[in-house]
Every structure is written in structure tokens, then in C-alpha cells.
Scaffold this motif. Structure first.
Motif, PDB file in Angstrom:
ATOM      1  N   PHE A 177     -89.099  77.867   3.080  1.00  0.00           N
ATOM      2  CA  PHE A 177     -90.455  77.355   3.206  1.00  0.00           C
ATOM      3  C   PHE A 177     -90.705  76.365   2.072  1.00  0.00           C
ATOM      4  O   PHE A 177     -90.544  76.722   0.905  1.00  0.00           O
ATOM      5  CB  PHE A 177     -91.482  78.475   3.104  1.00  0.00           C
ATOM      6  N   ALA A 178     -91.116  75.155   2.432  1.00  0.00           N
ATOM      7  CA  ALA A 178     -91.413  74.182   1.384  1.00  0.00           C
ATOM      8  C   ALA A 178     -92.615  74.661   0.568  1.00  0.00           C
ATOM      9  O   ALA A 178     -92.670  74.495  -0.637  1.00  0.00           O
ATOM     10  CB  ALA A 178     -91.690  72.824   1.999  1.00  0.00           C
ATOM     11  N   ILE A 179     -93.564  75.259   1.265  1.00  0.00           N
ATOM     12  CA  ILE A 179     -94.716  75.849   0.589  1.00  0.00           C
ATOM     13  C   ILE A 179     -94.798  77.286   1.065  1.00  0.00           C
ATOM     14  O   ILE A 179     -94.767  77.558   2.262  1.00  0.00           O
ATOM     15  CB  ILE A 179     -95.999  75.102   0.967  1.00  0.00           C
ATOM     16  N   ILE A 180     -94.872  78.198   0.103  1.00  0.00           N
ATOM     17  CA  ILE A 180     -94.878  79.605   0.495  1.00  0.00           C
ATOM     18  C   ILE A 180     -96.166  79.896   1.268  1.00  0.00           C
ATOM     19  O   ILE A 180     -97.269  79.645   0.792  1.00  0.00           O
ATOM     20  CB  ILE A 180     -94.796  80.504  -0.757  1.00  0.00           C
ATOM     21  N   PRO A 181     -96.026  80.407   2.483  1.00  0.00           N
ATOM     22  CA  PRO A 181     -97.225  80.634   3.288  1.00  0.00           C
ATOM     23  C   PRO A 181     -98.078  81.778   2.731  1.00  0.00           C
ATOM     24  O   PRO A 181     -97.568  82.671   2.068  1.00  0.00           O
ATOM     25  CB  PRO A 181     -96.649  81.018   4.650  1.00  0.00           C
ATOM     26  N   GLU A 182     -99.361  81.693   3.009  1.00  0.00           N
ATOM     27  CA  GLU A 182    -100.235  82.816   2.648  1.00  0.00           C
ATOM     28  C   GLU A 182    -100.564  83.591   3.909  1.00  0.00           C
ATOM     29  O   GLU A 182    -100.857  83.014   4.947  1.00  0.00           O
ATOM     30  CB  GLU A 182    -101.511  82.284   2.013  1.00  0.00           C
ATOM     31  N   VAL A 183    -100.522  84.902   3.769  1.00  0.00           N
ATOM     32  CA  VAL A 183    -100.610  85.744   4.950  1.00  0.00           C
ATOM     33  C   VAL A 183    -101.982  86.395   5.013  1.00  0.00           C
ATOM     34  O   VAL A 183    -102.463  86.932   4.019  1.00  0.00           O
ATOM     35  CB  VAL A 183     -99.511  86.819   4.896  1.00  0.00           C
ATOM     36  N   SER A 222     -99.405  77.374   7.402  1.00  0.00           N
ATOM     37  CA  SER A 222     -98.088  77.196   6.780  1.00  0.00           C
ATOM     38  C   SER A 222     -97.719  75.722   6.691  1.00  0.00           C
ATOM     39  O   SER A 222     -98.338  74.865   7.297  1.00  0.00           O
ATOM     40  CB  SER A 222     -97.031  77.878   7.625  1.00  0.00           C
ATOM     41  N   ASP A 223     -96.675  75.455   5.961  1.00  0.00           N
ATOM     42  CA  ASP A 223     -96.214  74.086   5.800  1.00  0.00           C
ATOM     43  C   ASP A 223     -95.831  73.468   7.121  1.00  0.00           C
ATOM     44  O   ASP A 223     -96.135  72.322   7.406  1.00  0.00           O
ATOM     45  CB  ASP A 223     -95.013  74.073   4.869  1.00  0.00           C
ATOM     46  N   ALA A 224     -95.157  74.286   7.974  1.00  0.00           N
ATOM     47  CA  ALA A 224     -94.688  73.712   9.227  1.00  0.00           C
ATOM     48  C   ALA A 224     -95.882  73.227  10.044  1.00  0.00           C
ATOM     49  O   ALA A 224     -95.875  72.143  10.605  1.00  0.00           O
ATOM     50  CB  ALA A 224     -93.918  74.746  10.009  1.00  0.00           C
ATOM     51  N   LEU A 225     -96.876  74.065  10.065  1.00  0.00           N
ATOM     52  CA  LEU A 225     -98.062  73.665  10.798  1.00  0.00           C
ATOM     53  C   LEU A 225     -98.679  72.441  10.177  1.00  0.00           C
ATOM     54  O   LEU A 225     -99.076  71.505  10.850  1.00  0.00           O
ATOM     55  CB  LEU A 225     -99.075  74.796  10.737  1.00  0.00           C
ATOM     56  N   GLY A 226     -98.731  72.491   8.871  1.00  0.00           N
ATOM     57  CA  GLY A 226     -99.309  71.364   8.158  1.00  0.00           C
ATOM     58  C   GLY A 226     -98.567  70.089   8.503  1.00  0.00           C
ATOM     59  O   GLY A 226     -99.167  69.050   8.764  1.00  0.00           O
ATOM     60  N   ALA A 227     -97.218  70.203   8.542  1.00  0.00           N
ATOM     61  CA  ALA A 227     -96.426  69.021   8.810  1.00  0.00           C
ATOM     62  C   ALA A 227     -96.672  68.517  10.223  1.00  0.00           C
ATOM     63  O   ALA A 227     -96.676  67.329  10.487  1.00  0.00           O
ATOM     64  CB  ALA A 227     -94.957  69.330   8.623  1.00  0.00           C
ATOM     65  N   ARG A 228     -96.851  69.453  11.133  1.00  0.00           N
ATOM     66  CA  ARG A 228     -97.075  69.046  12.502  1.00  0.00           C
ATOM     67  C   ARG A 228     -98.452  68.375  12.630  1.00  0.00           C
ATOM     68  O   ARG A 228     -98.698  67.554  13.467  1.00  0.00           O
ATOM     69  CB  ARG A 228     -97.022  70.277  13.404  1.00  0.00           C
ATOM     70  N   ASN A 229     -99.322  68.816  11.756  1.00  0.00           N
ATOM     71  CA  ASN A 229    -100.681  68.307  11.772  1.00  0.00           C
ATOM     72  C   ASN A 229    -100.710  67.072  10.864  1.00  0.00           C
ATOM     73  O   ASN A 229    -101.128  67.136   9.719  1.00  0.00           O
ATOM     74  CB  ASN A 229    -101.580  69.423  11.228  1.00  0.00           C
ATOM     75  N   ASP A 230    -100.206  65.961  11.411  1.00  0.00           N
ATOM     76  CA  ASP A 230     -99.797  64.860  10.542  1.00  0.00           C
ATOM     77  C   ASP A 230    -100.895  64.281   9.662  1.00  0.00           C
ATOM     78  O   ASP A 230    -100.609  63.675   8.642  1.00  0.00           O
ATOM     79  CB  ASP A 230     -99.215  63.730  11.385  1.00  0.00           C
ATOM     80  N   THR A 231    -102.118  64.470  10.081  1.00  0.00           N
ATOM     81  CA  THR A 231    -103.203  63.846   9.338  1.00  0.00           C
ATOM     82  C   THR A 231    -103.281  64.378   7.917  1.00  0.00           C
ATOM     83  O   THR A 231    -103.799  63.716   7.029  1.00  0.00           O
ATOM     84  CB  THR A 231    -104.530  64.111  10.027  1.00  0.00           C
ATOM     85  N   GLN A 232    -102.742  65.588   7.745  1.00  0.00           N
ATOM     86  CA  GLN A 232    -102.872  66.177   6.417  1.00  0.00           C
ATOM     87  C   GLN A 232    -101.750  65.738   5.508  1.00  0.00           C
ATOM     88  O   GLN A 232    -100.592  65.687   5.911  1.00  0.00           O
ATOM     89  CB  GLN A 232    -102.781  67.689   6.533  1.00  0.00           C
TER      90      GLN A 232
END
Ligand code: HEM
Ligand SMILES: [Cu+2]
Lengths: 195, 687
Positions: free
Chosen positions: B556-562, B596-606
Motif C-alpha cells: 500500500f502506498a498509503i496505509i489505509p485506515e479501517v 484507500s490509495d487505490a481508490l484515491g488513485a482511481r478518483n483522479d481528481t484527487q
């Protein structure tokens, strides 16, 4: 440069200490097997002498006192390490080492006496289980002594850095653990032979 | 000479057909691999990228490779057993001597338990568990490679008798005393058995310590114990059992070694030795061992059933309680393996009842899974097929097991083929199907592309049909009184046709295995069409799906928070809400933990800001230490005492040298992370 993400290193110390505790528990189970074996085979002397005839309380008592003292000096070494007092740490570890080696010497003397009198581990299941139990503990003490030597070398060359003191903490846990196991050996093998 | 080589002489070299065949095929295989590596100049790559890797994902894959090879070996043994049993009737004595037959079933059992099932499960736990808890690594990367390489050393040792010695233990997979003592088994076979188990067992023990600490100390922020995925819970349970009982195995094997080589009398029949002590010790490891294999499979099924029903688990809490209860109870039932050996009525009654009690949490699990499926949107992909197949076999095996747990019935079917059928129902239909279920489920995560669905279905149906055709006859044979480990029987008994049917079942199983190999080959060839670019092909619920497929070294590039039990599911829900609010500001300003990072990455605007990541370096110390351990074992087998001492010193020196090493980690800078993250979305398996 940003600070590295410390997820990995942060808990290193608490991780290794927990891991070491778990390891000690597994070692304890190994000893438990040996104790169970001894208990099961204690009376299987195959016509030879049993515990009460073979063991002397005096020797075992001396060994116990030596090992207890070594636990104490090991504790002093750790205290010195926490005070960052390098020389004292080394000295107390040397004392611990000397006591450990004395203990081993006494144990070997007892073994060689038994063997010289013909009471070898091949003679009966009882003797097999006695030698296995006590010498496994002795082997641990030998390994612990080697570890102390390495630790002294590390303190000497690197000083009391967190990296080294974390190792020392584990070493002292190991040493105290062996002390506790010995108390059980003393009780179950030597004391109970006399009651 | 004997000082230099101990008991090892030229006579030990292969000279029988099966040792020659074994040696030649191992040499050809090794030669083939060596040629391949040389031709494609891959030696260095193999060493730096794989063999010395401390990445649990790579180690996991290496476990799969070795375990697959061992599965082939174990299945070959099974085929040889079957052929002998189908042929050796009346005046015909088949093609194996009684002694050779005994060696084969011993090797089959030991290999299947230690090197196949344990190997696959270690692989799965290595690969998946750190991802599921949102960690980047395991607690001790060094220990992890060491565990793997000890497992390899054990695997080599159990095959080495083909080359040196020519005989394996003929004592059954647990080598019960006094048969395994030097008096009745003077050859080196039992020693090979002892040392391959001892060394791989040490590996399992270290892995157990490592995984426990990993799970207890390295979970992502917010992941409380009661938010851990079921596979993590079951891995934890299984590893707690490992550290509780593998020391028993280790010590028992040491005592047996002392008996065999140093003249002690723990388990001998003379001099006051007590063979029953061995039986008790080995089974007080052996019974928990079968749960060590089963419990992680339960976890796999829990994950799969919830993902493919698109529902959260029906009662997570009862599954957790069940896993814990099974763990605790499994150390209290070992005596049911020898009800007939004179423990007395009261003792038998106690252990019989405990065995029955353990069926309760097990049954609870089955109902929980069924309730999870109820009203779910069930997606019958391969993993789900394996799960349904498992429910059928497991119910059958469970009923048979409860029957065996009743001392009165056990007296009738003890040591019969009924028992063999029972434990294969559990081992194949439970543990092995669970492994296949897990591998098919996580395959896209591991490789980055999908596994061919159609061939997978064919493989599944071959396995399950083959399984029933192969083992139903054994249930019947058991009722007819056929004992296990039978190398010859009388024609008038009328058993032969059942053995032949069983053999056909074995062939169908082989077809299934062949289809699986074909499936992987076809999937690799067609991978371009079946890329998993999302990282989440099944609409998953747990964190391993939150990163790309295959995950980068650091997971994980950024450790997710659960925030929730189904952490990734929760993040996806949350992202949907945030997006539909059509206001990115809410997302970025809200105090809620980030997706999570993956989601963040998919959400390109961020725009995501990465940090430097510290990772463990590669190390070859694990290989060196386990090589020393291997020679230690080998030297013990052949009484080569100088080598015993030399290899012990070698291992200790490696440990000491390593203990001076402080530079065991390296840093991946934030810039590199960003680069990896941007290309990773489209990469595939690290070829
Ligand atoms: C590939 C499919 C398999 C087939 C066809 C198969 C077949 C057999 C057969 C025919 C026997 C001998 C039965 C007898 O005593 O007469 C046997 C024994 C055994 N099998 Fe399997 N087996 C398979 C997979 C497995 C797996 C996956 C495991 C364990 C995880 C396993 C564990 C054992 C054990 C422990 C024994 C007893 C060995 C002994 O008697 O000492 N088998 N198997
Ligand atoms: Cu059992």
C-alpha cells in the motif's frame, strides 16, 4: 526530503520482544514434554537405582544458588545498560558468564560421576529421561553463554545503542527463563527424589 | 573412510528401479531448469528477485511452486498404492514388495501433510494475510525467508533417499514406536523421515511465531481484532496451534533420534522404555496438526462465500468464536486416535465426548456460511464451486468423523479403510479444496490477470467426481473389514472390483490436476485479454482488493485506515456517497478517514501525497542457515559426525554475523513511489 514512513521501523522493538516471548513459550512447551517424559519414566529404572539413590541434594543446591545469583547479576547488567553505563554492563555480563560456566562445569561433573559409576543414559528409561531433561537445560545455558560472549563483543564495539539494548533485553529474558526452568528441574528431579 | 562418510557407502547409491527412476527424473528436471536459466540468462534474476527476496508475496509464490511439485510426488505415490492394491489379489502379488509398499504410503502421508497442505497454506498466509491487515510486510522478514528455506530443505531431504540410501521409512506417516526404533527399523529410512519433518517443522514453528506477531502488532490503524477478516482470524488460530504443538513434535523427534542413535530408551520395548508415550506425544501434536491445516481453509471459505454472495458474513462473531473454540478443543482430543489401545472406559468416554463437542463449532460454521448465501446475489465463479464442493464433502467427512469419535464404533472400524476414507474426505475435500478455492479466488490479485473460468470448472468437476469415485469404495471396503495399509488380500473376499473403481477415481483426479495445469498455461497465454486493471475483479470486501493487482512491493502506498469489518467495501460505499454529493470538497475536508490509495488513485481528481517507504532488503542468510541445517540433518542420517559439527557451527556463525547487521532496510523515496503507483495500474505479474 520527507520523513520516511515509519510503519515498519516504529514498532520494531515491541515486535521483537513479543516475538521473543512467543518463542520462549514454545521453548517452555519443549521442556514440558521433557518434564512429562521424566514423570512418566521416573519409575522405569529397569532394576537399576532410582532417583533417590542417585542424586545428591548438595550439588543441585549449589547449582541452584549459582544460577539464581547469575540471574541477579544479569539483572544488574541490564540496569547498568539502562543507565548507559557501558563498563558496568560489560562487567556484570562477565560475572554472569562466569557463573553460567561454573554451573555448566558442576553439571558436567555430576554427569561424569554418574557415567563413571556406570549409570549412563543407556541403562534405563529413567536415566534416559533424566539426562535428556537436565542436559537440554544445560545446552540452553551453553547457548546463552555464547550469546553473552557475542553481546559483550557488541557492547564493546558498538556501545549501548537502542539496537544493542534491544538485543540485551532479549538475552536477559532468555537467561531469566532458564533460571525458572531450572527451579522446576531442581524441584521435580532433585527435591522430589528425596521425599 | 567411515570417519569421512559415516555409514554412507557406494552401496547406498541407486540400484533399484524406483531409486534409479527417482534419481534420473530429479536430475533431468534439475538439468532442464538449469539449461532454461542459462539459456535465458536468468540465474542472477532468480537469485536477486526471488531466492533471496524478503517480500512475503514472492515467498508465498515460491511456497506454491514447491508445494505443487510435492503434490505431484504425493499423487504419484497415491497412484502406486492404488495400482498395487488393485493388482495384488490371491495368487498375484502385484508389482511391489511389501516393504516397498510400506515406504510408499509412509512417504505419501508425510509429503501430503507436511509439504503439500502445509506448503500451500503457508504460501496463502504469506501472500494474503499482510495485505488483508493493511501491512507492508511481516514482523520479521529474515525469519520469513528462513522458514521458507527450512521448508525447502525438508522437502529436498524427503526426496533424497532416492539418491542416497535407497530406502524410506516403512513405518507409516507417524512412525509409531517401537517399530520406528533402531531394533525394528535399522536402515536410514526412518532417519530421513525424522530429519525432513524436524527441519520443515522448525520452519513452520518460526513461521508461526512470525505470523502471530505480524497479526497482533502490524494491523492498519483502525483494524481492531473484531474487524480482522476471517482469513486473518483463522490464520491466527492456526498459528497459535502451530506454536503450541510443533514444539511437541520437535521434542518427540529428538527423543526418537536419541533412541535410534545414542542408545537411550524412551520408546523402546526393553529397558523400561514406553512406546505408549510416543503414541501419546505424537498424536498430541498430530491431531492439532489436522486442525492447523483445516482452520485456515475455513477462513478462505468465509472470505469467498461472503464475496461471491455480495453480502457481509451472516454472523462474523460466531465464526470468530467457532475458530477460537476449535483451536482450544483440538488440543483435547488426541486420544481418539487410539481408543483401542487400552486407555480404559472412562478415558475413552472423555475423549469421545470432547471429539463430539468439537463438531458443534464446526457445524456452526457451516450454517453460518449457508446463512450468508441465503438471499445473496450468488456469483458461481470457480472459487464458489470449490466452496460448494467442500460443503458436500465436509458434511460427509464430518459425519464419518463423529462416528469414528464414538469409541464403540471406533472399535469396529479402527485402522480400516473407513478411516482412510474419512480423513481423505477432510484432507482433500476440506483442506485441499480450500487451497484451490483460495488460489482461484486470489489468482487475479497475485498475477494481475484472470484465471480461465471454463477450464477451471472442468477441473473442479473432475476433482469432485474423481474424489467420490475414489473414496466411496474405501468407505464400503472399510465396512467390509478391509484394513488400511493392505498390500495383499484374498480373492474370495470380493474386494478387488472396489479397489479398481477407486483407482479409476484416482485417474479422474489426475485429469482434474492436469486440467488445472492446462488452465494456468492457457490463462498465461491469454492474459492480455483478461487483465485485472481494477485490482478488484470480484467486487471484494477486504483490503487486499484495495491495492493494484499484483500489488507493489510495499503493498500500500498509503496505509489505509479501517473503519469497518469489511474495510474495502466500506471505503467503496463511502466513495460513492462522496461522489454523489458531487462535491469533492466534502471528501477532502471531512474529518473521516480517507479511502484507500487505490481508490484515491482511481478518483483522479484527487492529488495524493506520498511518503518515503522503508522496506527490508533482500538477504541470503536464510538460504545459508537452512543449507547448514540441511547438511546437519543429512549428516545425522548417515552418522557423519564431523559434518554435524561443521554445519552446526556454520549455522551459528551465520546467526552471529547477521546479529551485527543493522542495515537491513532500504528506502523507497516518495518520488519513486509516485512513479510506481502511476505505472502499476497497468502492469502484470513480475516477469
Ligand atoms: C491426490 C489424491 C489422494 C489420493 C488418491 C490418496 C490416496 C491414498 C491411499 C490409497 C492411501 C493408502 C490407504 C491405505 O492405507 O491403504 C493413502 C494414505 C494416506 N494419505 Fe492419501 N491420497 C490423496 C491425497 C492425500 C492428501 C491431500 C493427504 C493429506 C493432507 C493425504 C494423506 C494421507 C495419509 C496421512 C495417509 C496414511 C499414510 C499411512 O498409512 O501412514 N492423502 N492415501
Ligand atoms: Cu484427531
Amino acid at each position: 526530503m520527507q520523513k520516511p514512513d515509519l510503519q515498519i521501523t516504529q514498532h520494531n522493538d515491541s515486535k521483537t520482544i513479543l516475538g521473543f516471548w512467543v518463542y520462549l513459550m514454545t521453548d517452555l512447551i519443549m521442556f514440558a514434554v521433557l518434564f512429562a517424559t521424566y514423570a512418566a519414566l521416573k519409575t522405569s529404572t529397569f532394576g537399576g537405582p532410582g532417583p533417590s539413590e542417585l542424586f545428591s541434594l548438595n550439588g543441585a543446591l549449589a547449582e541452584t544458588l549459582i544460577l539464581l545469583t547469575s540471574s541477579f547479576t544479569c539483572g544488574l547488567a541490564m540496569l547498568a545498560a539502562h543507565r548507559q553505563n557501558k563498563n558496568q554492563t560489560i562487567i556484570w555480563f562477565l560475572v554472569t558468564l562466569a557463573l553460567g560456566l561454573t554451573f555448566l562445569g558442576l553439571e558436567l561433573k555430576e554427569f561424569s560421576q554418574l557415567i563413571a559409576e556406570g549409570h549412563t543414559w543407556q541403562k534405563s528409561a529413567f536415566l534416559s529421561s533424566f539426562f535428556a531433561l537436565v542436559s537440554t537445560h544445560g545446552l540452553h545455558i551453553a547457548i546463552g553463554s555464547l550469546w553473552i560472549v557475542v553481546a559483550i563483543k557488541q557492547i564493546y564495539s558498538r556501545g549501548l545503542t537502542p539496537f544493542i539494548t534491544s538485543k540485551l533485553t532479549r538475552l536477559s529474558l532468555f537467561w531469566h527463563f532458564l533460571d525458572i526452568v531450572w527451579i522446576f528441574i531442581f524441584t521435580i528431579v532433585y527435591l522430589m527424589a528425596k521425599v | 573412510m567411515s570417519l569421512l562418510f559415516g555409514k554412507l557407502t557406494l552401496a547406498a547409491l541407486p540400484h533399484e528401479w524406483f531409486t534409479i527412476a527417482g534419481t534420473v527424473s530429479m536430475m533431468l528436471g534439475g538439468l532442464g531448469v538449469a539449461l532454461f536459466l542459462t539459456y535465458y540468462k536468468r540465474w542472477k534474476w532468480l537469485w536477486t528477485e526471488w531466492l533471496t527476496s524478503t517480500d512475503p508475496k514472492r515467498i508465498g509464490i515460491m511456497y506454491f511452486v514447491v508445494a505443487s511439485l510435492m503434490l505431484a510426488r504425493g499423487a504419484l505415490d497415491a497412484g502406486m498404492i492404488w495400482l498395487q492394491q488393485a493388482l495384488s489379489v490371491g495368487s498375484s502379488h502385484g508389482y511391489l514388495s511389501a516393504d516397498h509398499f510400506q515406504q510408499i504410503f509412509t512417504a505419501h502421508g508425510a509429503i501430503m501433510v507436511f509439504f503439500v497442505t502445509m506448503g500451500f497454506l503457508s504460501g496463502l498466509i504469506n501472500y494474503i494475510m499482510p495485505l488483508q491487515i493493511g501491512a507492508r510486510d511481516v514482523a520479521s522478514p529474515l525469519l520469513n525467508t528462513l522458514s521458507f528455506w527450512l521448508y525447502v530443505a525438508g522437502a529436498v531431504l524427503i526426496n533424497l533417499f532416492f539418491v542416497f540410501g535407497g530406502e524410506f521409512a516403512a513405518t507409516g506417516w507417524l512412525s509409531i514406536a517401537p517399530l520406528s526404533g533402531i531394533e525394528f527399523s535399522p536402515g536410514v529410512g526412518v532417519d530421513y523421515w525424522i530429519w525432513s519433518l524436524q527441519i520443515s517443522g522448525l520452519g513452520s514453528l518460526l513461521a508461526g511465531v512470525n505470523f502471530i506477531v505480524t497479526i497482533l502488532k502490524m494491523r492498519a490503524p483502525g483494524m481492531t481484532l473484531m474487524r480482522m477478516p476471517m482469513f486473518v482470524w483463522t490464520s491466527l488460530s492456526s498459528m497459535v496451534l502451530v506454536v503450541s504443538v510443533f514444539p511437541i513434535l520437535a521434542m518427540t523427534l529428538i527423543l526418537l533420534t536419541l533412541d535410534r542413535q545414542f542408545g537411550t530408551h524412551f520408546f523402546t520395548s526393553g529397558f523400561g522404555g514406553n512406546p505408549m508415550l510416543y503414541t501419546n506425544l505424537i498424536w498430541s501434536w498430530g491431531h492439532p496438526e489436522v486442525y492447523i491445516l483445516m482452520i485456515p481453509a475455513f477462513g478462505v471459505y468465509s472470505e469467498v462465500v461472503s464475496t461471491f454472495s455480495q453480502k457481509k458474513l451472516f454472523s462474523y462473531k460466531s465464526l470468530v468464536v467457532a475458530a477460537i473454540l476449535i483451536t482450544l478443543l483440538s488440543v483435547l482430543v488426541w486420544l481418539h486416535h487410539f481408543f483401542t489401545m487400552g486407555a480404559g472406559a472412562n478415558v475413552n468416554a472423555f475423549f469421545g465426548i470432547m471429539t463430539g463437542v468439537i463438531a458443534i463449532p464446526t457445524g456452526v460454521q457451516v450454517f453460518t456460511w449457508l446463512a450468508t448465501m441465503y438471499k445473496g446475489k450468488i456469483n458461481f465463479k470457480q472459487p464458489m464451486l470449490w466452496f460448494v464442493g467442500f460443503i458436500c464433502t465436509f458434511t460427509l467427512g464430518g459425519v464419518a468423523g463423529v462416528m469414528l469419535g464414538i469409541p464403540g464404533i471406533d472399535f469396529q472400524v479402527h485402522n480400516s479403510l473407513f478411516l482412510v476414507a474419512h480423513f481423505h474426505t477432510m484432507a482433500i475435500g476440506g483442506a485441499l479444496f480450500g487451497i484451490f478455492c483460495g488460489i482461484t479466488y486470489w489468482f487475479p490479485k497475485i498475477t494481475g490477470f484472470m484465471l480461465n473460468e471454463r477450464l477451471g470448472k472442468y477441473a473442479f468437476w473432475s476433482w469432485i467426481v474423481g474424489f467420490f469415485v475414489s473414496f466411496m469404495p474405501l468407505y464400503i471396503l472399510g465396512f467390509m473389514g478391509a484394513p488400511r495399509r493392505l498390500d495383499h488380500y484374498d480373492a474370495s473376499l470380493g474386494w478387488q472390483w472396489l479397489f479398481i473403481v477407486a483407482g479409476f477415481g484416482f485417474l479422474i483426479i489426475c485429469l482434474g490436476a492436469a486440467l488445472q495445469v492446462l488452465q494456468i498455461i492457457v490463462s498465461v497465454i491469454q492474459r492480455k485479454e483478461s487483465m485485472d486493471v481494477t485490482g478488484d475483479p470480484w467486487n471484494g470486501r477486504t483490503l487486499e482488493w484495495a491495492t493494484s493487482s499484483p500489488p507493489p512491493v510495499y503493498n500500500f502506498a498509503i496505509i489505509p485506515e479501517v473503519r469497518d469489518r469489511d474495510a474495502f467495501w466500506d471505503m467503496k460505499q463511502y466513495a460513492v456517497i462522496a461522489r454523489s454529493a458531487a462535491d469533492e470538497a466534502i471528501l477532502s475536508e471531512s474529518r473521516l478517514p480517507r479511502p484507500s490509495d487505490a481508490l484515491g488513485a482511481r478518483n483522479d481528481t484527487q492529488k495524493i501525497t506520498y511518503k518515503d517507504i522503508v522496506m527490508p532488503k533482500n538477504t541470503a542468510i536464510g538460504i545459508y542457515i537452512s543449507a547448514c541445517t540441511f547438511f546437519f540433518g543429512f549428516a545425522f542420517v548417515w552418522h557423519i559426525w564431523w559434518l554435524v559439527i561443521a554445519s552446526a557451527i556454520g549455522a551459528i556463525v551465520c546467526l552471529i554475523v547477521r546479529s551485527f547487521d543493522e542495515e537491513t532496510e532500504y528506502v523507497i523515496t516518495a518520488v519513486e513511489v509516485e512513479k510506481i503507483e502511476s505505472i502499476n495500474k497497468s502492469s502484470t505479474f513480475p516477469m
